[in-house]
Each structure stands twice: as structure tokens, then as C-alpha cells.
Enzyme design. Structure first.
Site, PDB file in Angstrom:
ATOM      1  N   TYR A  27       0.809  -1.212   0.000  1.00  0.00           N
ATOM      2  CA  TYR A  27       0.000   0.000   0.000  1.00  0.00           C
ATOM      3  C   TYR A  27       0.848   1.270   0.000  1.00  0.00           C
ATOM      4  CZ  TYR A  27      -3.803  -3.137   1.564  1.00  0.00           C
ATOM      5  OH  TYR A  27      -4.715  -4.136   1.707  1.00  0.00           O
ATOM      6  N   HIS A  85       0.036 -11.547   1.723  1.00  0.00           N
ATOM      7  CA  HIS A  85      -0.960 -10.714   1.039  1.00  0.00           C
ATOM      8  C   HIS A  85      -1.628 -11.445  -0.121  1.00  0.00           C
ATOM      9  CE1 HIS A  85      -1.881  -6.222   0.093  1.00  0.00           C
ATOM     10  NE2 HIS A  85      -2.906  -6.979  -0.212  1.00  0.00           N
TER      11      HIS A  85
END
Length: 188
Positions: A27, A85
Site C-alpha cells: 500500500y 498478502h
């Protein structure tokens, strides 16, 4: 969100009472989140911080390097939950989870888990490797049937953590849901 906008949003959220922060190395906002946590008056013990390792860093040394970088950016000595992830075709699951379990044993993360894992991958991790998975974070909403994964997780008492519960805004423009809403409004 990234940068100053992210920092300000997290500072505001913490001020309003939010205590769960979910981020990821991908992110690009761990540093801003770390600044917001450091600036807040919230005790570390009162926060639950989740971050994730990106699929490009799923070799043991790369996981440790990514984890250390995340802790440094977050300005923390541990995270509460560390997730894979996304799965990668080239990952060697036993080595990945051996490394994650070591991080947990070292007290650097309180729990480990996965995101976006299929039922087949979950079976390997849970049944073959016997990794203590805290959750599987997956996209889950009325427009995406996740029944097979949900059933497997429930059978193993592993929580499903949903993301994109509003289908990234698609609910607002879906005709079927609009008809249901109009029908509900007419009977209310």
C-alpha cells in the site's frame, strides 16, 4: 491513501476511537501510519495492527527483510497480525510458513495468517504444514460467492476477514440490488 492524507486520516480515526489498523507493504502507507500512531495518545496495547508481505517477497530472507522494513516504517516493535498478502506460484509454502512461525515464536508478530488463499492452498497450509493460521482475508460480499472457502474456514474454526464488503462501490449501480431496495422501501 498515502502520505499526509493517510497520516491525517489515521490520526483522525484514532481520535474517534478506531483501534484496528490494516495496512500492507504494497500500500505504500506504512510510514504515514507509523507517524500517526507515534503522534497519537493511544497506548500500543490498545491497538491491533495488521500488515502484509507482498507476493514478490515470499522467500524466507525476503520475508524477514520485508517484515523488518514494515516494523521500521510503522515504528513498532511487533505487529498483531502478519499476513501473506497474495499467494505466488513460485512460493514454497513450507519455507514461507516456517519463517512466519519463527517471527511469531520470536514475539515479533502475535499471529500469522493469509489473504486471498483458495481452499486448496488453505488445505496445504492448515493440514499439511499445520501452520496456526489466524484468518484468511478475502474479498467477500453479495456479488462474489466465496462459499467453498467460507465452509472450509468454518470447518477449521478459522475466521474469514472480509474486504470490499460493498464490492468497491458496485452495489450503488447494480440494478438487481436497486430493485430489491425499492421493493423494501415500498413495504417499509
Amino acid at each position: 491513501m498515502q502520505g499526509d492524507a493517510c497520516r491525517a486520516a489515521v490520526e483522525s480515526a484514532l481520535g474517534l476511537g478506531y483501534r484496528h489498523i490494516d495496512t500492507a507493504e504494497m500500500y505504500g502507507n506504512e510510514e504515514a501510519i507509523g507517524e500517526a500512531i507515534a503522534a497519537s495518545k493511544v497506548a500500543r496495547k490498545d491497538l491491533h495492527v495488521t500488515t502484509k508481505v507482498w507476493h514478490e517477497n515470499l522467500a524466507p530472507d525476503a520475508i524477514r527483510k520485508a517484515f523488518d522494513a514494515s516494523l521500521n516504517k510503522l515504528r513498532l516493535d511487533h505487529v498483531d497480525l502478519y499476513l501473506v498478502h497474495w499467494p505466488s506460484k513460485s512460493m514454497k509454502l513450507p519455507a514461507v510458513f516456517e519463517t512466519l512461525m519463527q517471527l511469531k515464536e520470536e514475539g515479533r508478530t502475535r499471529a500469522i495468517g493469509v489473504a486471498n488463499f483458495t481452499t486448496a492452498l488453505l488445505k496445504t497450509v492448515v493440514e499439511d504444514i499445520r501452520a496456526p493460521i489466524a484468518c484468511n482475508q478475502i474479498e467477500y460480499h453479495a456479488m462474489l460467492d466465496q462459499t467453498p472457502v467460507r465452509k472450509y474456514l468454518a470447518a477449521k474454526s478459522i475466521p474469514l476477514v472480509a474486504y470490499c464488503p460493498l464490492a468497491q462501490g458496485r452495489f450503488a449501480t447494480d440494478e438487481t440490488l436497486a430493485k430489491i431496495g425499492r421493493k423494501h422501501d415500498a413495504t417499509a
